[in-house]
Design a protein around this motif. Structure first.
Motif, PDB file in Angstrom:
ATOM      1  N   CYS A  23       0.811  -1.217   0.000  1.00  0.00           N
ATOM      2  CA  CYS A  23       0.000   0.000   0.000  1.00  0.00           C
ATOM      3  C   CYS A  23       0.845   1.268   0.000  1.00  0.00           C
ATOM      4  N   GLN A  24       2.132   1.155   0.183  1.00  0.00           N
ATOM      5  CA  GLN A  24       2.983   2.338   0.191  1.00  0.00           C
ATOM      6  C   GLN A  24       3.027   2.963  -1.186  1.00  0.00           C
ATOM      7  N   LYS A  25       3.217   4.273  -1.203  1.00  0.00           N
ATOM      8  CA  LYS A  25       3.288   5.000  -2.465  1.00  0.00           C
ATOM      9  C   LYS A  25       4.633   4.774  -3.136  1.00  0.00           C
ATOM     10  N   GLU A  26       4.657   5.037  -4.438  1.00  0.00           N
ATOM     11  CA  GLU A  26       5.900   4.936  -5.197  1.00  0.00           C
ATOM     12  C   GLU A  26       6.922   5.923  -4.625  1.00  0.00           C
ATOM     13  N   PRO A  27       8.206   5.603  -4.716  1.00  0.00           N
ATOM     14  CA  PRO A  27       9.223   6.519  -4.181  1.00  0.00           C
ATOM     15  C   PRO A  27       9.263   7.861  -4.922  1.00  0.00           C
ATOM     16  N   VAL A  28       8.960   7.858  -6.210  1.00  0.00           N
ATOM     17  CA  VAL A  28       8.859   9.097  -6.982  1.00  0.00           C
ATOM     18  C   VAL A  28       7.534   9.001  -7.736  1.00  0.00           C
ATOM     19  N   ASP A  29       6.641   9.948  -7.472  1.00  0.00           N
ATOM     20  CA  ASP A  29       5.288   9.829  -7.977  1.00  0.00           C
ATOM     21  C   ASP A  29       4.764  11.194  -8.407  1.00  0.00           C
ATOM     22  N   VAL A  30       3.760  11.178  -9.272  1.00  0.00           N
ATOM     23  CA  VAL A  30       3.117  12.414  -9.734  1.00  0.00           C
ATOM     24  C   VAL A  30       1.610  12.224  -9.650  1.00  0.00           C
ATOM     25  N   ILE A  74      -6.250  24.767 -17.008  1.00  0.00           N
ATOM     26  CA  ILE A  74      -4.861  24.476 -16.628  1.00  0.00           C
ATOM     27  C   ILE A  74      -4.871  23.320 -15.630  1.00  0.00           C
ATOM     28  N   ALA A  75      -4.164  22.244 -15.971  1.00  0.00           N
ATOM     29  CA  ALA A  75      -4.011  21.109 -15.051  1.00  0.00           C
ATOM     30  C   ALA A  75      -2.755  21.326 -14.224  1.00  0.00           C
ATOM     31  N   MET A  76      -2.888  21.141 -12.917  1.00  0.00           N
ATOM     32  CA  MET A  76      -1.750  21.287 -12.019  1.00  0.00           C
ATOM     33  C   MET A  76      -1.412  19.929 -11.414  1.00  0.00           C
ATOM     34  N   PHE A  77      -0.150  19.554 -11.553  1.00  0.00           N
ATOM     35  CA  PHE A  77       0.333  18.262 -11.070  1.00  0.00           C
ATOM     36  C   PHE A  77       1.385  18.494  -9.988  1.00  0.00           C
ATOM     37  N   GLU A  78       1.375  17.645  -8.976  1.00  0.00           N
ATOM     38  CA  GLU A  78       2.375  17.660  -7.914  1.00  0.00           C
ATOM     39  C   GLU A  78       3.276  16.447  -8.108  1.00  0.00           C
ATOM     40  N   VAL A  79       4.592  16.650  -7.982  1.00  0.00           N
ATOM     41  CA  VAL A  79       5.571  15.575  -8.125  1.00  0.00           C
ATOM     42  C   VAL A  79       6.250  15.391  -6.777  1.00  0.00           C
ATOM     43  N   TYR A  80       6.230  14.149  -6.279  1.00  0.00           N
ATOM     44  CA  TYR A  80       6.788  13.830  -4.968  1.00  0.00           C
ATOM     45  C   TYR A  80       8.021  12.949  -5.123  1.00  0.00           C
ATOM     46  N   VAL A 132     -11.831  16.530 -18.811  1.00  0.00           N
ATOM     47  CA  VAL A 132     -12.479  16.506 -17.507  1.00  0.00           C
ATOM     48  C   VAL A 132     -11.498  16.014 -16.438  1.00  0.00           C
ATOM     49  N   SER A 133     -10.590  15.134 -16.844  1.00  0.00           N
ATOM     50  CA  SER A 133      -9.640  14.544 -15.909  1.00  0.00           C
ATOM     51  C   SER A 133      -8.317  14.304 -16.638  1.00  0.00           C
ATOM     52  N   ALA A 134      -7.286  14.107 -15.856  1.00  0.00           N
ATOM     53  CA  ALA A 134      -5.970  13.820 -16.432  1.00  0.00           C
ATOM     54  C   ALA A 134      -5.177  12.982 -15.439  1.00  0.00           C
ATOM     55  N   SER A 135      -4.219  12.254 -15.962  1.00  0.00           N
ATOM     56  CA  SER A 135      -3.299  11.505 -15.108  1.00  0.00           C
ATOM     57  C   SER A 135      -1.911  11.638 -15.709  1.00  0.00           C
ATOM     58  N   ALA A 136      -0.912  11.435 -14.884  1.00  0.00           N
ATOM     59  CA  ALA A 136       0.466  11.529 -15.358  1.00  0.00           C
ATOM     60  C   ALA A 136       1.293  10.445 -14.704  1.00  0.00           C
ATOM     61  N   ARG A 137       2.334  10.054 -15.424  1.00  0.00           N
ATOM     62  CA  ARG A 137       3.296   9.106 -14.861  1.00  0.00           C
ATOM     63  C   ARG A 137       4.677   9.516 -15.312  1.00  0.00           C
ATOM     64  N   ILE A 138       5.659   9.162 -14.514  1.00  0.00           N
ATOM     65  CA  ILE A 138       7.056   9.473 -14.822  1.00  0.00           C
ATOM     66  C   ILE A 138       7.584   8.369 -15.730  1.00  0.00           C
ATOM     67  N   ILE A 139       8.134   8.755 -16.873  1.00  0.00           N
ATOM     68  CA  ILE A 139       8.658   7.742 -17.799  1.00  0.00           C
ATOM     69  C   ILE A 139      10.183   7.750 -17.843  1.00  0.00           C
ATOM     70  N   ASN A 140      10.795   8.821 -17.314  1.00  0.00           N
ATOM     71  CA  ASN A 140      12.261   8.877 -17.263  1.00  0.00           C
ATOM     72  C   ASN A 140      12.667   9.920 -16.242  1.00  0.00           C
ATOM     73  N   ARG A 141      13.734   9.636 -15.541  1.00  0.00           N
ATOM     74  CA  ARG A 141      14.290  10.625 -14.593  1.00  0.00           C
ATOM     75  C   ARG A 141      15.800  10.502 -14.603  1.00  0.00           C
ATOM     76  N   VAL A 142      16.458  11.631 -14.497  1.00  0.00           N
ATOM     77  CA  VAL A 142      17.915  11.677 -14.544  1.00  0.00           C
ATOM     78  C   VAL A 142      18.417  12.194 -13.201  1.00  0.00           C
ATOM     79  N   ASN A 143      19.265  11.398 -12.555  1.00  0.00           N
ATOM     80  CA  ASN A 143      19.870  11.808 -11.291  1.00  0.00           C
ATOM     81  C   ASN A 143      20.838  12.950 -11.537  1.00  0.00           C
ATOM     82  N   GLU A 144      20.965  13.777 -10.533  1.00  0.00           N
ATOM     83  CA  GLU A 144      21.912  14.904 -10.609  1.00  0.00           C
ATOM     84  C   GLU A 144      23.329  14.396 -10.709  1.00  0.00           C
TER      85      GLU A 144
END
Length: 116
Positions: A21-28, A38-44, A104-116
């Motif tokens: 049940c835990q959330k993904e480590p990096v999620d939107v 305007i759709a507003m998304f939060e990235v955690y 009416v609705s939207a969803s997003a997912r992370i498809i790539n991320r680059v570490n610093e």
């Protein structure tokens, strides 16, 4: 002996359920779509890693949950910016997008991320 085995199974099952049940480590997630379209998304970011850039896949849906558009977006900090981290470790950020007509609705997912 049988009672100890049953207790062990119960503890194991409960632990697996809680872990699942835990959330993904990096999620939107979608916060809202405002009246101006305007759709507003939060990235955690629940990790100890900084990310310099991220790619998202955003799906826009109409009132019948039919897909209007699937879009890919790339975000990173501008080179001239003093800050080069798009999403800090254990932090959060947000982004916004103009939605297509009839969304009416939207969803997003992370498809790539680059570490610093």
């Amino acid at each position: 002996m049988r009672t100890s085995f049953n207790q062990l199974l119960l503890i194991l099952a409960t632990s697996l359920f809680i872990y699942g049940c835990q959330k993904e480590p990096v999620d939107v997630e979608l916060i809202r779509i405002n009246d101006q379209g305007i759709a507003m998304f939060e990235v955690y970011n629940r990790t100890d890693q900084n990310f310099s850039e991220m790619d998202f896949e955003v799906t826009y849906l109409d009132g019948q949950n039919e897909v209007i558009l699937i879009d890919t977006l790339h975000y990173e900090m501008a080179e001239e910016s003093a800050i080069q981290i798009f999403l800090e470790a254990n932090g959060e950020t947000m982004f916004s997008q103009t939605v297509p007509e009839n969304t009416v609705s939207a969803s997003a997912r992370i498809i790539n991320r680059v570490n610093e």
